[in-house]
Design a protein around this motif. Structure first.
Motif, mmCIF file in Angstrom:
data_model
loop_
_atom_site.group_PDB
_atom_site.id
_atom_site.type_symbol
_atom_site.label_atom_id
_atom_site.label_comp_id
_atom_site.label_asym_id
_atom_site.label_seq_id
_atom_site.Cartn_x
_atom_site.Cartn_y
_atom_site.Cartn_z
ATOM 1 N N SER A 50 -72.856 83.689 -90.252
ATOM 2 C CA SER A 50 -73.487 83.372 -89.312
ATOM 3 C C SER A 50 -74.274 83.186 -89.710
ATOM 4 O O SER A 50 -75.697 82.806 -88.127
ATOM 5 C CB SER A 50 -73.828 85.285 -88.964
ATOM 6 O OG SER A 50 -74.405 85.192 -90.249
ATOM 7 N N GLU A 51 -75.356 82.739 -90.318
ATOM 8 C CA GLU A 51 -76.340 81.621 -90.448
ATOM 9 C C GLU A 51 -76.106 80.072 -90.307
ATOM 10 O O GLU A 51 -77.458 79.504 -90.234
ATOM 11 C CB GLU A 51 -76.726 81.572 -92.073
ATOM 12 C CG GLU A 51 -77.775 83.864 -92.272
ATOM 13 C CD GLU A 51 -77.637 83.466 -94.242
ATOM 14 O OE1 GLU A 51 -77.110 82.317 -94.775
ATOM 15 O OE2 GLU A 51 -78.031 84.293 -94.339
ATOM 16 N N SER A 64 -75.774 77.459 -87.595
ATOM 17 C CA SER A 64 -76.123 77.483 -86.757
ATOM 18 C C SER A 64 -74.113 76.807 -85.742
ATOM 19 O O SER A 64 -73.945 76.563 -84.471
ATOM 20 C CB SER A 64 -76.829 76.703 -86.081
ATOM 21 O OG SER A 64 -76.755 75.302 -86.627
#
Length: 244
Positions: free
Chosen positions: A68-69, A71
């Motif tokens: 999720s981190e 991009s």
């Protein structure tokens, strides 16, 4: 034990609210049920549950927060997911576009045939045969629709959910902010099963609702318009996802 009860209640309520909120999955199930019947809608809901399982799998093994981190990964999922929604929406509208193009070709063909008629009757007969050979194509979209297998319905639900970055972020947020790190892996697996099953049950109910005789009798005359509407909504979801 008390904290676990609060956690269980929170997971149950948040999941139910997320499941019943309108989104691409809901529109897809509605379209599948209206266009292809109850069985296709239920199988599509199983595909959605399988897509949820993918997000649950990498979250439970500890990759959810890491992914999720990233991009670039979120942007890639967004582009793929938006592209798939655009394709689904375009596919629902494509039969109408084909009919318009066929009508234009047929109209031009009739005009050319009339001109040839006045010049040569032999050529006129050829134009007549050409026109009759084109008529079976009018039924081709319906035949292709009926040939859609359950595998296609399953995969449409699976891809729609697995490529949805919002579902990914929801699962990651749920397991990182609501579920305690001290919760045993067995309980976390139980939460995962509950989340997937909740999606399957809800969307199966939606498919069954839209294929009941009472609903079908009401929407029969507007069935094609509802298919167009669901296709247009999916297309708009794709545009919205792409622009975010």
């Amino acid at each position: 034990m008390f904290n676990l009860s609060i956690e269980l209640f929170s997971v149950a309520m948040i999941t139910l609210l997320a499941v019943i909120s309108p989104g691409p999955d809901f529109v897809l199930i509605t379209k599948q049920a209206i266009s292809n019947g109850r069985r296709a809608g239920v199988v599509c809901s199983l595909g959605i549950g399988a897509g949820i399982s993918v997000h649950l799998l990498y979250t439970l093994v500890g990759l959810g927060m890491l992914l999720s981190e990233q991009s670039w990964l979120l942007n890639t999922m967004k582009i793929l997911g938006a592209g798939y929604l655009l394709w689904l929406g375009g596919s629902a509208l494509w039969p109408d576009l084909r009919k318009i193009m066929k009508w234009r070709r047929s109209h031009l063909g009739e005009r050319n045939s009339e001109e040839r008629n006045s010049i040569n009757s032999v050529i006129s007969n050829g134009g007549s045969n050409e026109s009759s050979n084109g008529s079976p194509n009018a039924s081709q979209p319906l035949e292709l629709k009926t040939q859609k297998g359950l595998k296609a319905s399953f995969m449409s639900g699976f891809i729609c959910n697995a490529l949805n970055p919002k579902t990914m972020l929801f699962i990651v947020a749920l397991f990182s902010q609501v579920i305690s790190p001290e919760t045993s892996i067995g309980v976390q697996l139980g939460y995962g099963v509950y989340i997937a099953v909740a999606h399957v049950i809800w969307f199966s109910l939606v498919a069954c609702l839209f294929t009941t005789s009472a609903i079908q009798s009401r929407i029969q005359n507007a069935k094609r318009w509802l298919e167009r509407l669901s296709g247009g909504v999916m297309f708009l979801f794709g545009v919205k996802l792409m622009s975010q």
